[in-house]
Every structure is written in C-alpha cells, then in structure tokens.
Enzyme design. Structure first.
Site, PDB file in Angstrom:
ATOM      1  N   GLY A 291     -25.842  37.618   6.586  1.00 37.33           N
ATOM      2  CA  GLY A 291     -26.671  36.749   5.747  1.00 37.33           C
ATOM      3  C   GLY A 291     -26.247  36.803   4.296  1.00 37.33           C
ATOM      4  CG  ASP A 292     -27.576  36.046  -0.268  1.00 31.07           C
ATOM      5  OD1 ASP A 292     -26.800  35.194  -0.728  1.00 31.07           O
ATOM      6  OD2 ASP A 292     -28.124  36.915  -0.972  1.00 31.07           O
TER       7      ASP A 292
ATOM      8  CE  LYS B 249     -29.261  50.307   6.740  1.00 31.40           C
ATOM      9  NZ  LYS B 249     -28.019  49.993   6.045  1.00 31.40           N
TER      10      LYS B 249
ATOM     11  CB  THR C  13     -30.269  33.611   3.610  1.00 33.27           C
ATOM     12  OG1 THR C  13     -31.131  34.658   4.072  1.00 33.27           O
ATOM     13  CG2 THR C  13     -31.052  32.314   3.554  1.00 33.27           C
ATOM     14  CB  ALA C  14     -30.865  35.043   8.771  1.00 36.78           C
TER      15      ALA C  14
ATOM     16  CG  ASP D 194     -24.660  45.749   7.216  1.00 38.71           C
ATOM     17  OD1 ASP D 194     -24.375  46.928   7.017  1.00 38.71           O
ATOM     18  OD2 ASP D 194     -25.349  45.059   6.442  1.00 38.71           O
TER      19      ASP D 194
ATOM     20  CD  GLU E 234       3.054 -12.166  -5.252  1.00 35.44           C
ATOM     21  OE1 GLU E 234       2.201 -11.620  -5.998  1.00 35.44           O
ATOM     22  OE2 GLU E 234       3.538 -13.288  -5.471  1.00 35.44           O
TER      23      GLU E 234
ATOM     24  CB  ALA F 205     -29.421  32.001  13.901  1.00 35.83           C
TER      25      ALA F 205
ATOM     26  CE  LYS G 173      -4.039  -1.979   2.369  1.00 34.95           C
ATOM     27  NZ  LYS G 173      -4.916  -1.899   3.569  1.00 34.95           N
TER      28      LYS G 173
ATOM     29  CG  MET H  63     -34.914  42.577   9.596  1.00 36.42           C
ATOM     30  SD  MET H  63     -34.784  43.598   8.106  1.00 36.42           S
ATOM     31  CE  MET H  63     -35.801  42.671   6.941  1.00 36.42           C
TER      32      MET H  63
ATOM     33  CB  ILE I 187     -32.006  37.154   1.108  1.00 38.02           C
ATOM     34  CG1 ILE I 187     -31.858  36.200  -0.084  1.00 38.02           C
ATOM     35  CG2 ILE I 187     -33.262  36.807   1.900  1.00 38.02           C
ATOM     36  CD1 ILE I 187     -31.814  34.741   0.281  1.00 38.02           C
TER      37      ILE I 187
END
Length: 461
Positions: free
Chosen positions: A302-303, A270, A331-332, A248, A44, A412, A22, A383, A306
């Site tokens: 997230g994304d 924000k 995404t969330a 953010d 062998e 999350a 091997k 939200m 979205i």
C-alpha cells in the site's frame, strides 16, 4: 548489425525533403527540431507542413522533383507515394555521395530514422533495421515509460558540472566512479525533483570530501495493493537501484522480483500475533545498513504513510542524518475499491471517506464509534478481518442501520481477488462461510450498492 547508429548534428545543415504529405510532415517535424535548414519539394504540402516551414523559415519549392533540386544539400529524404520519384532521388543522392532515406523502402536507404525517446539533450534511439517499425515504436514506448521525464535536466546538469568534477578529480577511474554515483544517487534524485540548487550543493560537498560517497540512503517505497503494474515509475526506478531490499508480508513477490538480481532480499513481514521482526528491529536494520554505505529499499504494501508505520521508520534515519526518500504507493482502500467497482465517494451516496484501523487490541476495536454514524460517509477498515464481528456490532450499537451495505475485498487487485457483499447484519456470516484470507479490506456505506453495476474486475464471490 545492419546499421551503425550515429547521431547527426543538423543545426544549420541543408536538408532536402521530397514530398509534402503526412509521412513527409512527420519527418519534417524531426528535422526542424534538430535545427536543419529544410527545403521541401512537392506540388502540394499538408497544412501542418506549411505552418512548420513558415515557423522555422524553411523553403517550399512548389514543383515536382528534378535532379537539380539536390544540389547544395547535405542530407536527402524521399517521402512520396511515387516509386519512380523515390528511386530517382535515391539515384541522384548516391551519385553525389549524399546520405539518403527513402521512407518505407530500406533497400533504397543509406540511413534510416529510428524511433526516438526525446529527453533532450538525452536521446535514446530504437531501430529494427527497417524490419518492423511498429516493434521499434513499441520498444520506444516501453523505454519512455521507464525513463524519467526530467532525464534531460539531469543530462544538462551533468554537463554543467563536468568541468568542476574534472578539476577536482584528475584520475580517470575515480572520476568515472564519481560520475556514476552522481547520475544514479542522491544528487540525481534532487535534480529529477527540480531541486538543482540543493543537488549542486550536495555534489560540491561530495567533491570536498569524497568519503561522503560511502554514505548510504534509504528508499521508503509504497508497493501498492498487489498488482505490480500499479507501482509508480519512481518506485520501480529506486527499487532497481537498491543494494538491499527489506519487504513486508503484504508485498507481492512479483514486486520483490523487480529488484536488481544481485540485490540482497530481507523478509521483515508481520502478521497478527506473529511479528517475524519487531518494528524497532526493522528501524535499526535500516539505520545500520545505510551506515554501511548501502542503498536500502524498504518495500511496504500500500502506502507507507497510511497504516504503514513509515513515519516511525524514517524518524530514526532523520535523527542520524541518513538521507531518505519516501515514494507514495496506491493505498489498499483505493486499489480494492476501484477493482471491486466501489467508488469511495459518489455524489448520490457519499461525500466523504474515512480510513480506520480495524485490528483488535485485546478483544476490542477501540474507536469513538459515535463519529462513524454519517450515512453520507464511506468507512474503510484496514486490517479488520479478525475484528469484523466487533466492527459490525459497534456500528449497529451506536446507531448504524442493520441494512447498511458492507463489502469485504480479499486479495485486492490480484487475479485471486474476491468481493463478498452483505450488510451489517449479514456480512459476518457470509465471511465465516467463505473463509477469506488476508489481506482483506472492509468497506461500509451506501457506495457498496454500486459494486455489481460498476465492477470490471472478473472475480468470484
């Protein structure tokens, strides 16, 4: 430094491999991929090694090793369980001044095999100088996770373009700067994305007008729901490239810290009724920074497409012909649901899922609530913490059953994640008592019943 890393060109070079098990098979794979003329000496050989030799026209001498086997060879590897044979191979190779490797016996090696990241023609070798091959393999895996699979394509592209670049830029300093930008800028990203014709066109434009290299670029990066390990490879790579990072409130500080140490960091977060930086000002900052020639990473939780207002941010860039890239993020809804053990769709409970903005306008969450009545559709409200009472009231008023399951997921994918579970009739009181903090996500539908059964993430609540 115990060993000097050297890359050997083995195409059409005679190489002797003593052993057929091997370990020898693993070495044979590498040697044959490198184009060696391989001779194997062993009573062998493994079935795989026999096939490899047949495919690559290698030679198997079915016998025990003898000193005459080494004649005419340029490189020798011993991979047998017999220490005496291995020692004899080492002695014979040394007498002829041949490089020799005795597997797992560093003291009998004049060279060693590193762990290899193969993005041919780009190769990365990792060695522990024989002290800990397992550690070397672990480091190799780490590098493989960071190095784009298409890096070899970029290396080939750079090789093809080098004569043209040398012809256009004669001085070494400016040429080096151009090449650095080519392999770490917009041209490289196009090549990595498989758009080589566009990459070559852009590179020729840059060669025609070297001033264009001062143009900046914007990376709109989805940072995911919180856990840094959920960032994509591309997101991490572009974040490391950025000169300036705009981030953010929902972006985990650990993700911001993944940026280059010398990168400027600008908070543009924000929250409800407190827009630290108005959206139009963020859009303008991205434009102005790029026009200054800077590479700007716009990190969004997230994304970005979205409920992230990513489309608004790149619209202004497009109007001013600023190059940009959009990197999707988890995404969330997906992150929160997975970590809470709530599948957004399930054959027995929900055949569709709908993402809904849950924030208040005035004192209302404005939707056509008659569209949200299907018991086989999961509703996910982003939200929606402040508007939770209004959401529950409207769903009940328009016909959803009081016992419809509801989950609110707080923080999350982070170690502080909590999931609160109730129904349309009870969740508001549960949340009022628990006092969760944003970010939160609300999931409505029968799939919530699976939370206790499928949740794997250790959490309270």
């Amino acid at each position: 430094m115990e060993y000097l890393p050297i890359c050997l060109r083995l195409q059409a070079v005679n190489v002797l491999l003593v052993g057929g098990g091997k370990v020898a098979t693993r070495k044979a794979r590498l040697l044959l991929r490198a184009g060696a003329y391989l001779t194997v000496v062993a009573p062998e050989v493994s079935a795989e090694l026999a096939v490899l030799l047949e495919q690559h026209k290698g030679l198997w001498l079915q016998s025990r090793y003898a000193s005459e086997h080494i004649k005419g060879q340029s490189l020798v590897i011993a991979a047998t369980p017999d220490k005496a044979v291995n020692a004899q191979v080492h002695q014979d190779a040394g007498a002829l001044g041949l490089p020799v490797n005795v597997v797992d016996t560093p003291e009998l090696c004049s060279f060693i095999f590193p762990a290899i990241v193969d993005r041919s023609p780009l190769l990365v070798a990792v060695s522990s100088s024989g002290h800990s091959p397992v550690l070397a393999r672990k480091v190799r895996r780490d590098i493989e996770a960071l190095l784009p699979a298409a890096s070899g394509r970029l290396a080939e592209f750079a090789g093809r373009m080098r004569p043209l670049i040398n012809e256009r830029i004669h001085e070494e300093g400016p040429r080096r700067l151009f090449l650095e930008e080519m392999v770490d800028g917009a041209v490289a990203e196009l090549v990595l994305a498989g758009r080589e014709a566009e990459a070559e066109k852009l590179m020729r434009e840059q060669l025609a007008d070297l001033a264009t290299l001062k143009q900046g670029e914007v990376y709109l990066i989805g940072a995911g729901p919180g856990d840094p390990d959920l960032m994509t490879f591309k997101a991490a790579r572009l974040l490391q490239r950025a000169d300036v990072v705009l981030y953010d409130r929902l972006v985990n500080p650990a993700i911001v810290d993944m940026a280059r140490r010398d990168a400027e960091r600008v908070y543009v977060g924000k929250r409800r009724a407190d827009h630290a930086v108005p959206q139009q000002d963020i859009n303008r900052q991205l434009l102005e920074l790029a026009q200054q020639g800077k590479r700007v990473a716009r990190l969004k939780g997230g994304d970005p497409f979205i409920f992230g207002r990513g489309g608004e941010e790149i619209e202004l860039l497009f109007q001013h012909h600023i190059p940009f890239q959009v990197v999707p993020g988890i995404t969330a809804a997906s992150g929160a649901a997975c970590y809470a053990g709530i599948p957004l769709t399930h054959r027995d409970y929900a055949q569709s899922v709908r993402f809904v903005a849950g924030y208040l306008k005035g004192n209302e969450v404005r939707h056509d609530w008659s569209e949200f009545l299907s018991e086989t559709e999961t509703l996910v409200f982003y939200m929606g913490l402040v508007g939770l009472g209004e959401i529950c009231t409207q769903l009940q008023t328009h016909g959803r059953a009081l016992e419809t399951p509801v989950a609110l997921v707080e923080q999350a994918t982070l170690p502080t994640q909590k999931t609160l579970v109730g129904t349309l009739a009870t969740i508001e009181a549960i949340v009022a008592e628990a006092k969760p903090q944003a970010p939160t996500l609300i999931i409505v539908g029968n799939v919530v019943r699976l939370h206790r059964e499928l949740a794997w993430f250790a959490e309270e609540g």
